[in-house]
Design a protein around this motif. Structure first.
Motif, PDB file in Angstrom:
ATOM      1  N   LYS A  12       0.850  -1.189   0.000  1.00  0.00           N
ATOM      2  CA  LYS A  12       0.000   0.000   0.000  1.00  0.00           C
ATOM      3  C   LYS A  12       0.887   1.241   0.000  1.00  0.00           C
ATOM      4  N   LEU A  13       1.894   1.194   0.883  1.00  0.00           N
ATOM      5  CA  LEU A  13       2.836   2.299   1.005  1.00  0.00           C
ATOM      6  C   LEU A  13       4.233   1.691   1.015  1.00  0.00           C
ATOM      7  N   GLY A  33      11.576  15.953   9.419  1.00  0.00           N
ATOM      8  CA  GLY A  33      11.672  14.627   8.817  1.00  0.00           C
ATOM      9  C   GLY A  33      10.355  14.208   8.199  1.00  0.00           C
ATOM     10  N   THR A  34       9.284  14.443   8.939  1.00  0.00           N
ATOM     11  CA  THR A  34       7.962  14.089   8.420  1.00  0.00           C
ATOM     12  C   THR A  34       7.712  14.804   7.096  1.00  0.00           C
ATOM     13  N   THR A  36       9.885  16.007   4.985  1.00  0.00           N
ATOM     14  CA  THR A  36      10.759  15.456   3.941  1.00  0.00           C
ATOM     15  C   THR A  36      10.092  14.254   3.284  1.00  0.00           C
ATOM     16  N   HIS A  37       9.509  13.420   4.135  1.00  0.00           N
ATOM     17  CA  HIS A  37       8.842  12.212   3.636  1.00  0.00           C
ATOM     18  C   HIS A  37       7.617  12.569   2.784  1.00  0.00           C
ATOM     19  N   SER A  41       7.151  11.763  -1.184  1.00  0.00           N
ATOM     20  CA  SER A  41       5.996  10.998  -1.642  1.00  0.00           C
ATOM     21  C   SER A  41       5.258  11.736  -2.758  1.00  0.00           C
ATOM     22  N   VAL A 188       1.729  15.382  15.651  1.00  0.00           N
ATOM     23  CA  VAL A 188       0.649  14.553  16.184  1.00  0.00           C
ATOM     24  C   VAL A 188       0.006  15.349  17.326  1.00  0.00           C
ATOM     25  N   PHE A 197      -2.450   9.839  20.187  1.00  0.00           N
ATOM     26  CA  PHE A 197      -2.316  11.139  19.535  1.00  0.00           C
ATOM     27  C   PHE A 197      -2.916  11.020  18.144  1.00  0.00           C
ATOM     28  N   ALA A 199      -3.016  11.714  14.234  1.00  0.00           N
ATOM     29  CA  ALA A 199      -2.010  11.905  13.191  1.00  0.00           C
ATOM     30  C   ALA A 199      -2.575  12.594  11.953  1.00  0.00           C
ATOM     31  N   ALA A 202      -0.323  14.887   9.523  1.00  0.00           N
ATOM     32  CA  ALA A 202       0.531  14.313   8.475  1.00  0.00           C
ATOM     33  C   ALA A 202      -0.283  13.992   7.225  1.00  0.00           C
ATOM     34  N   LEU A 203      -1.504  13.508   7.421  1.00  0.00           N
ATOM     35  CA  LEU A 203      -2.332  13.159   6.263  1.00  0.00           C
ATOM     36  C   LEU A 203      -2.742  14.415   5.500  1.00  0.00           C
ATOM     37  N   ALA A 206       0.195  15.766   3.663  1.00  0.00           N
ATOM     38  CA  ALA A 206       0.492  15.056   2.410  1.00  0.00           C
ATOM     39  C   ALA A 206      -0.324  15.652   1.263  1.00  0.00           C
TER      40      ALA A 206
ATOM     41  N   PRO C  72       9.150  10.609  11.234  1.00  0.00           N
ATOM     42  CA  PRO C  72      10.036  11.643  10.699  1.00  0.00           C
ATOM     43  C   PRO C  72      11.297  11.058  10.067  1.00  0.00           C
ATOM     44  N   VAL C  79       4.216  -0.505   4.122  1.00  0.00           N
ATOM     45  CA  VAL C  79       2.998  -0.997   4.758  1.00  0.00           C
ATOM     46  C   VAL C  79       2.226  -1.755   3.676  1.00  0.00           C
TER      47      VAL C  79
END
Lengths: 267, 197, 84, 355
Positions: A12-13, A33-34, A36-37, A41, A188, A197, A199, A202-203, A206, C72, C79
């Motif tokens: 999926k990911l 870092g988050t 960057t990801h 993506s 979070v 927490f 999340a 982050a979604l 994205a 991070p 996944v």
């Protein structure tokens, strides 16, 4: 398709070719870092790696080219929007983006940001607002809340001395030309249950990152501010920094879409 | 042939234009030219002085320290008179400068340039144009006469100069300026002998 | 040194690069089913890396991907869900 | 004489020289006495006469301008900016980055007078700033010094070819006099061969990435990078020294001057030679690398007296002294404030040095 102990799974990911294999220098739990990801993506999904140029600005994201597997040009502190404008005007086919810190964008580089926004140059700027100067060791940032202790406001930021925090997203949105201005609360978020927490940041982040690139592809200036944390310089545990951000920064820098000329079609 | 020229006056008198035209005229005659404007924050009313050097040889220095020809458009510009080479030519806009004869070792020609230009009313682009603005062209004509330019093609050559500089809306002023040049040259011819340059 | 890969027995698979993990806890608190925890061991950098741990009380991993997105250090590298 | 000659101001000639050299992008901020450069380029932008000229922008500041320059240069575009003293100071940040990263950029400084705001007159007081690398970190730029409108037109092409050959900033150091001076000139034929831009950041291809950066966090890496940079400067110093001589054969005294001072000195030298006084002229065309080879040659010819004429309080005189290294007398004649020394002053000073 992967097989694990005889069972077949569909991915999926997965790992992203837009990332290098180098571990980041970011502190544990840091939203840099988050982000960057999220960027890696979006670049992968949009298939734009071969046209992407990262302009790495001064601050914690100065090492972003070590992690994002794309072309990169270094900018002096605060000047990323100017360097991006130069790249884009010479090569409109390229996709340029930067990851700026709050000091970079809203202090030393405020003029460069404002003028790029005013011209509406096609570019994508991600602002990481963690209310402090992370890389230089926790000094006051333009976005530091009144009362917050930093190494240069040891008795708390004083309104009379420094004026209030600067709202970069509002400033950018005050201009006519930017096509997309959005603020996302990236950490979070604590929930009533102490164990969990949320999340969601982050979604949503994205989606915002992806849209910010699409806006540029359609000729627009895109600016996304990510309210973030800096647990090390805030001198807190990682999770306490998320609680502080939710309590103090979230009301000061409220989430929202301040401008979206092309609407969130990708959402 | 080599001539070093200083043109001086105040902003608004067309001093820079006059110097430019003079230099370009000589460029078209195949010479090397150097033109140095004075420049500053002001555009009207300030002191304006420019250098023009024309030469058949490569020009060493564009700076004019001892001109062969000094063109003075207003009284304060008489300050440059001591620089003029002995035997040189002083052309004075006598409409504004009244006491030009201060040196006996130079040839002085007094030209009532403003009056001459004002009298060219019929050549103005529209009726009622104050043609005294062409005083600088009168002085250009005087300067060409003073530097002993062969006169036979002069009108055509001067016209080419004006066509180069006066473009767009300004083309309407070309006839006036041509007549002003002729009037200036004619006045000098009538005024008599100039010192050799 | 630890290498990372753990999977739920039934519905999904989560692959972890334990060397990238800095033990920040974000995926642990973000997992709706609390199926991740910090291990007691150390990775080469000296962190307690995350590991998959199915407690059985809140539900199996559904491959929702929250751990992947919040990490991070992109230490949750993959996944996957069970092939339907 | 060929009569496809133009009649332009130095600043205008430089702008057209850059366009003839294939200028792709220009970013600047107006400042007297260099503003005719952006004005001329703005007039041509988008008119189709120079199709390679794709990008022009008046920036919000010198800082924004120089960083736009760096951005366009990072894509391999021929990019230029132009300014004068106060603006040149602001641009040092970006020039240092261009040197550290290895970006081929062309920066024009039409030198005006004085520290601070100074005035609009000609000076050469930015000599140290230009030749020593005016920003942080011990870099050097190649510095070209035109002395005529003809060279104002020719040096952008030379500047771009040097900038791309060595991937380094090139400065054209003119002065307010040359910027405003109007002369006849002929636009030189420029070779249109394109430069190597394989290093440029125009998108990654497979494993091939272009990361243009000056950041080297590891001490060894920084040391290596700096050594490489200075090996490049040594190579430039070997290959690219340029100068001109006038009447230097048999000269006992040689005037050393560049820019408008070289023009003054020409007149002084001819006037002295007309009286059989053995004085010559040495005109550095590259101020950095300084043409030591030429000074060495003059020392070899027996020249034992140098008179350095500058529009500052004595800056290039230091480079001449370094080149001479005690083997000759070096005197300095300076004028500042926008004033220019007279020919007689030069003549007297040079004549006094003749034995």
């Amino acid at each position: 398709m992967i097989e694990n102990e005889g069972t077949l799974y569909e991915t999926k990911l997965g790992p992203l070719p837009t990332l290098t294999s180098k571990p980041t220098h970011y502190c544990a739990g840091c939203e840099h870092g988050t982000l960057t990801h999220l960027i890696a993506s979006a670049l992968q999904d949009l298939g734009v790696r071969e046209r992407a140029v990262l302009v790495n600005s001064v601050g914690c994201s100065v090492l972003a080219p070590d992690y994002l597997n794309v072309d990169a040009v270094e900018a002096p502190h605060g000047r990323a929007p100017a360097v991006m404008a130069g790249i884009k005007r010479a090569r409109p086919d390229l996709l340029v983006f930067s990851i700026q810190g709050d000091g970079d964008a809203a202090s030393i580089g405020l003029l460069e940001l404002m003028y790029a926004a005013n011209r509406g140059d096609p570019m994508t700027i991600f602002l990481v607002n963690n209310a402090t100067y992370g890389m230089t060791g926790g000094q006051m940032a333009p976005t530091t809340p009144i009362g917050m202790v930093t190494t240069t406001t040891p008795r708390g930021r004083d309104l009379a001395l420094t004026g209030p925090p600067i709202d970069a997203s509002k400033l950018v949105a005050s201009f006519e030309r930017p096509a997309y201005v959005r603020r996302v609360f990236l950490p979070v978020t604590p929930t009533p249950s102490t164990e969990f927490f949320n999340a969601r940041g982050a979604l949503e982040g994205a989606l915002a990152v992806r849209h910010a690139f699409e806006v540029q592809e359609r000729g627009g200036f895109a600016f996304v501010e990510f309210v973030s944390t800096c647990s090390v310089n805030w001198k807190m545990s990682v999770l306490d920094s998320k609680r502080y951000a939710a309590r103090v920064l979230a009301p000061l820098f409220p989430e929202g879409v301040l401008r979206d000329r092309f609407l969130l079609e990708s959402a | 042939m080599k001539a070093e020229v200083i043109v001086a006056g105040h902003g608004g008198q067309g001093v820079l234009e006059l110097a430019n035209w003079l230099a370009y005229f000589h460029l078209r005659r195949g010479r090397h030219v150097a033109y140095t404007p004075s420049y500053g924050p002001e555009t009207r009313g300030g002191k304006v002085k420019c250098y023009v050097v024309v030469s058949d040889e490569t020009i060493d220095s564009p700076i004019v320290e001892a001109p062969d020809l000094l063109i003075v458009m207003n009284t304060p510009s008489m300050d440059y008179l001591p620089l003029l080479k002995p035997g040189g030519n002083l052309l004075v806009n006598s409409s504004l400068v009244k006491d030009a004869r201060r040196r006996t070792d130079v040839a002085v020609t007094e030209i009532p340039a403003v009056e001459i230009a004002a009298g060219l009313r019929e050549f103005g682009p529209t009726q009622g144009t104050d043609t005294s603005i062409a005083a600088n062209s009168v002085m250009l004509g005087a300067a060409l006469a003073a530097t002993h330019e062969a006169p036979e093609h002069l009108p055509e050559e001067v016209e080419e100069v004006f066509r180069h500089f006066l473009t767009g809306r300004k083309t309407a002023f070309i006839p006036l300026n041509l007549h002003a040049v002729e009037a200036g040259a004619a006045f000098v011819a009538r005024a008599g002998v100039l010192a050799a340059t | 040194m630890m290498t990372g890969q753990t999977a739920t027995p039934d519905r999904a698979l989560v692959r972890i690069d334990t060397e990238h993990c800095k033990g920040c806890d974000l995926c642990v608190v973000a997992c709706p089913h609390r199926n991740l925890r910090l291990s007691s061991g150390y990775n080469r950098s000296g962190y307690h890396p995350v590991e998959f741990h199915y407690r059985g009380d809140r539900g199996e991993c559904t491959a929702c991907g929250l751990c992947y997105w919040v990490c991070p250090d992109y230490a949750i590298t993959e996944v996957a869900k069970l092939r339907p | 004489m060929s009569d496809d000659r133009e009649f332009l101001k130095g600043n205008e000639a430089l702008a057209y020289g850059a366009l003839h050299a294939g200028l792709n992008a220009f970013y600047g901020y107006p400042i007297t006495p260099s503003s005719e450069i952006p004005e001329t380029l703005a007039t041509e932008f988008g008119q189709g006469n120079f199709p390679e000229f794709r990008s022009f922008l008046q920036a919000a500041s010198e800082l924004e301008a120089i960083n736009m320059v760096n951005g366009s240069a990072a894509t391999g575009a021929k990019t230029m900016t132009a300014t004068s003293g106060p603006g040149f100071s602001l641009k040092q940040e970006g020039i240092s980055y261009a040197a550290g990263i290895g970006l081929p950029i062309l920066v024009v400084n039409v030198n005006r007078a004085g520290p601070g705001l100074g005035n609009l007159g000609p000076e050469q007081s930015d000599y140290f700033q230009a030749t020593r690398g005016g920003g942080h970190g011990g870099y050097r730029a190649i510095v070209l010094a035109p002395d005529s409108v003809q060279e104002m037109a020719a040096f952008p092409s030379l500047g771009f070819s040097l900038a791309f050959r060595y991937r380094t900033p090139v400065v054209i150091l003119a002065d307010a006099f040359l910027g405003q001076l109007k002369e006849d000139l002929v636009f030189p034929q420029v070779s249109t061969s394109s430069f190597d831009t394989s290093w440029a950041a125009t998108g990654a291809r497979g494993d091939q990435r272009h990361v243009l950066a000056s950041l080297h966090l590891e001490l060894d890496d920084q040391s290596l990078a700096t050594h490489k940079l200075h090996a490049k400067y040594a190579e430039i110093a070997r290959q690219e020294q340029r100068y001109e001589e006038l009447e230097s054969d048999g000269a006992q005294v040689v005037i050393v001057a560049y820019g408008i001072c070289a023009r003054l000195a020409r007149r002084a030298v001819r006037s002295l030679r007309a009286r059989s006084v053995p004085v010559g002229l040495f005109r550095p065309i590259t101020l950095s690398p300084f043409p030591n080879q030429g000074i060495e040659k003059l020392i070899g010819q027996g020249v034992r007296n140098f008179l350095v004429v500058e529009l500052n309080m004595g800056q290039m005189v230091q480079d001449v002294r370094l080149a001479v290294n005690g083997r000759a007398q070096v005197s300095s004649l300076g004028q500042v404030g926008g004033l220019i020394p007279g020919t007689e002053e030069l003549v007297r000073a040079a004549e006094a040095m003749v034995g």
